[in-house]
Enzyme design. Structure first.
Site, PDB file in Angstrom:
ATOM      1  N   LYS A 134      76.156  -2.094  15.461  1.00 59.39           N
ATOM      2  CA  LYS A 134      75.546  -3.189  14.392  1.00 59.39           C
ATOM      3  C   LYS A 134      75.872  -2.795  13.077  1.00 59.39           C
ATOM      4  CE  LYS A 134      71.189  -1.138  15.972  1.00 59.39           C
ATOM      5  NZ  LYS A 134      70.049  -1.484  16.799  1.00 59.39           N
ATOM      6  N   LYS A 190      77.868   9.850  11.278  1.00 58.98           N
ATOM      7  CA  LYS A 190      76.853   9.317  10.304  1.00 58.98           C
ATOM      8  C   LYS A 190      76.966   9.858   8.954  1.00 58.98           C
ATOM      9  CE  LYS A 190      73.316   7.193  13.105  1.00 58.98           C
ATOM     10  NZ  LYS A 190      72.004   7.104  13.734  1.00 58.98           N
ATOM     11  N   LYS A 226      83.310   2.133  19.464  1.00 58.67           N
ATOM     12  CA  LYS A 226      82.294   1.333  20.201  1.00 58.67           C
ATOM     13  C   LYS A 226      81.561   0.221  19.275  1.00 58.67           C
ATOM     14  CE  LYS A 226      78.223   3.995  18.529  1.00 58.67           C
ATOM     15  NZ  LYS A 226      77.121   4.290  18.627  1.00 58.67           N
TER      16      LYS A 226
HETATM   17  P1  TYM Z   1      70.785   3.125  19.291  1.00 56.80           P
HETATM   18  O1  TYM Z   1      69.644   2.152  18.696  1.00 56.80           O
HETATM   19  O2  TYM Z   1      71.962   3.400  18.445  1.00 56.80           O
HETATM   20  O3  TYM Z   1      71.123   2.351  20.639  1.00 56.80           O
HETATM   21  C1  TYM Z   1      70.346   1.986  21.616  1.00 56.80           C
HETATM   22  C2  TYM Z   1      70.961   1.779  22.870  1.00 56.80           C
HETATM   23  O4  TYM Z   1      72.082   1.251  22.981  1.00 56.80           O
HETATM   24  C3  TYM Z   1      73.264   1.974  23.626  1.00 56.80           C
HETATM   25  N1  TYM Z   1      74.288   1.303  22.682  1.00 56.80           N
HETATM   26  C4  TYM Z   1      75.454   1.075  23.583  1.00 56.80           C
HETATM   27  N2  TYM Z   1      75.740   0.999  24.835  1.00 56.80           N
HETATM   28  C5  TYM Z   1      77.058   0.679  25.099  1.00 56.80           C
HETATM   29  N3  TYM Z   1      77.992   0.298  24.194  1.00 56.80           N
HETATM   30  C6  TYM Z   1      77.789   0.215  23.073  1.00 56.80           C
HETATM   31  N4  TYM Z   1      78.496  -0.248  21.987  1.00 56.80           N
HETATM   32  C7  TYM Z   1      76.495   0.800  22.577  1.00 56.80           C
HETATM   33  N5  TYM Z   1      75.763   0.743  21.124  1.00 56.80           N
HETATM   34  C8  TYM Z   1      74.388   1.337  21.454  1.00 56.80           C
HETATM   35  C9  TYM Z   1      73.002   3.450  23.135  1.00 56.80           C
HETATM   36  O5  TYM Z   1      73.453   4.385  23.734  1.00 56.80           O
HETATM   37  C10 TYM Z   1      71.323   3.329  23.318  1.00 56.80           C
HETATM   38  O6  TYM Z   1      71.097   3.641  24.534  1.00 56.80           O
HETATM   39  N6  TYM Z   1      69.220   7.775  19.199  1.00 56.80           N
HETATM   40  C11 TYM Z   1      69.051   6.482  20.013  1.00 56.80           C
HETATM   41  C12 TYM Z   1      67.616   6.027  20.016  1.00 56.80           C
HETATM   42  C13 TYM Z   1      66.631   7.036  20.497  1.00 56.80           C
HETATM   43  C14 TYM Z   1      66.515   7.198  21.962  1.00 56.80           C
HETATM   44  C15 TYM Z   1      65.429   8.084  22.071  1.00 56.80           C
HETATM   45  C16 TYM Z   1      67.127   7.023  22.922  1.00 56.80           C
HETATM   46  C17 TYM Z   1      65.644   7.584  20.030  1.00 56.80           C
HETATM   47  N7  TYM Z   1      64.774   8.175  20.611  1.00 56.80           N
HETATM   48  C18 TYM Z   1      64.952   8.471  23.182  1.00 56.80           C
HETATM   49  C19 TYM Z   1      66.761   7.496  24.094  1.00 56.80           C
HETATM   50  C20 TYM Z   1      65.540   8.133  24.250  1.00 56.80           C
HETATM   51  C21 TYM Z   1      70.087   5.556  19.221  1.00 56.80           C
HETATM   52  O7  TYM Z   1      70.222   5.620  17.968  1.00 56.80           O
HETATM   53  O8  TYM Z   1      70.311   4.440  19.952  1.00 56.80           O
END
Ligand code: TYM
Length: 335
Positions: free
Chosen positions: A200, A115, A197
């Site tokens: 968005k 990032k 990966k």
């Molecule tokens: P975020 O918003 O990027 O993604 C949300 C969830 O989607 C999964 N994910 C994917 N899984 C498989 N393939 C992909 N291409 C892919 N892109 C996203 C992510 O692994 C995630 O599970 N930091 C976290 C959000 C967060 C969080 C938490 C998660 C904040 N607090 C506490 C778990 C527990 C994030 O940015 O996810």
């Protein structure tokens, strides 16, 4: 444990609406886990402000993500679905945990490195301490498991280290959580660059399928998917990542294995595979999209869920925060 059940916590950012990776890597699994666990699923709006955003977009996307949780099948009575910013304990515990997290640990986070390369002109400290807020999210609910995609594993490991460090000083305050990765879909790849990966925030709009993309758009994006020049449908993630990614996606929606999916397309061309995957995804997302439209029209219902679940989450989180404050010697409130 809460009410005799192990606890799950997870969350998603609201920087835009959700994409297929969010669904296959996390959301779809959440739905299947809600029976056995006491579940807390947050829309992590405070995490979303670590990059510059339009206020109206953040507000709309946050609501969209919350509605998509429900549209995907999460029952908002059995699962506590809430906005992170509605529970101030998240920010309060994050500050405390900052004092138990080392600079070196945060410097090692690959997501921070990625990032910071992308947002060179806005290298704010929120981006750096992002995983500490994430640890606070999880630890406030004494979560046993955190269902996420593969990219979040490192953050959950850091959360465990912070919790163990805190417990070693103050006794057993936090449950030590474990990441819970699905058997498949833990890393859905970009349709345009299968070395990365699906994300968005990718600048190439064709790399990513959004859950609310219409049928034609979904099919078109899959038709444009990058494959290879081997001209053979084979499940070989190492040498044929693009084709294998398509087979993985197809297999999850068809509830079969990627190898069986490959056998189904044996002798067929990539064009046929891409068309079949696009149509399958569009068909399978249709009920979710219809449910989302219904929810969007029912403002009062969504508002009632937001209110009730913020209260439930605040009550659980507040108990942990109080315990932490007491253990650390912060002065008692005078009532
Ligand atoms: P975020 O918003 O990027 O993604 C949300 C969830 O989607 C999964 N994910 C994917 N899984 C498989 N393939 C992909 N291409 C892919 N892109 C996203 C992510 O692994 C995630 O599970 N930091 C976290 C959000 C967060 C969080 C938490 C998660 C904040 N607090 C506490 C778990 C527990 C994030 O940015 O996810």
């Amino acid at each position: 444990m809460l009410d005799g059940k192990p606890v799950l916590f997870s969350g998603m950012q609201a920087t835009s609406t959700l994409q297929l990776g969010n669904y296959l890597g996390a959301l779809k699994n959440w739905v299947s886990l809600s029976e056995k666990y006491e579940c807390f699923y947050s829309v992590v709006d405070l995490h979303s402000i670590t990059i510059r955003h339009e206020p109206a977009v953040l507000r709309n996307c946050s609501r969209d993500v919350l509605m998509l949780y429900i549209a995907a099948g999460l029952d908002p009575v059995r699962n506590c679905i809430f906005y992170q910013s509605h529970v101030p304990a998240h920010s309060e515990l994050a500050w405390i945990l900052n004092c138990f997290t080392y600079l070196g640990e945060l410097n090692r986070m690959t997501q921070f490195k990625d990032k910071s390369a992308k947002h060179e002109t806005n290298l704010n400290t929120g981006l750096f301490t992002y995983p500490v807020l994430q640890a606070a999210d999880i630890l406030l609910y004494q979560a046993d498991y955190v269902p996420v995609g593969k990219d979040q594993k490192q953050h959950i490991e850091l959360c465990r280290d912070i919790a163990q460090r805190f417990n070693a000083i103050y006794g057993d305050v936090f449950t030590i959580p474990e990441a819970h990765l699905g058997k498949s879909g833990a890393k859905v790849l970009s349709l345009q660059d299968p070395k990365k990966k699906m994300s968005k925030s990718d600048e190439n709009i064709n790399s990513c399928v959004f859950l609310l993309d219409d049928r034609d758009t979904i099919i078109r994006k899959f038709k444009k998917a990058v494959t290879d020049s081997l001209a053979e449908v084979k499940y070989d993630p190492e040498n044929q990542p693009g084709v294998s990614n398509l087979l993985d996606i197809y297999a999850i929606f068809k509830e079969t294995s990627a190898k069986e999916a490959a056998a189904e397309f044996n002798g067929k061309g990539y064009g046929e595979l891409k068309a079949a995957v696009g149509e399958t995804v569009a068909d399978c997302l249709k009920p979710l999209q219809e449910r989302y439209d219904e929810l969007k029209a029912d403002k009062a219902y969504i508002d009632s869920i937001i209110k009730a679940n913020a209260e439930k989450a605040s009550s659980v989180a507040g108990k942990t925060l109080q315990k932490v404050q007491k253990k650390m010697g912060l002065p008692f409130k005078v009532r």
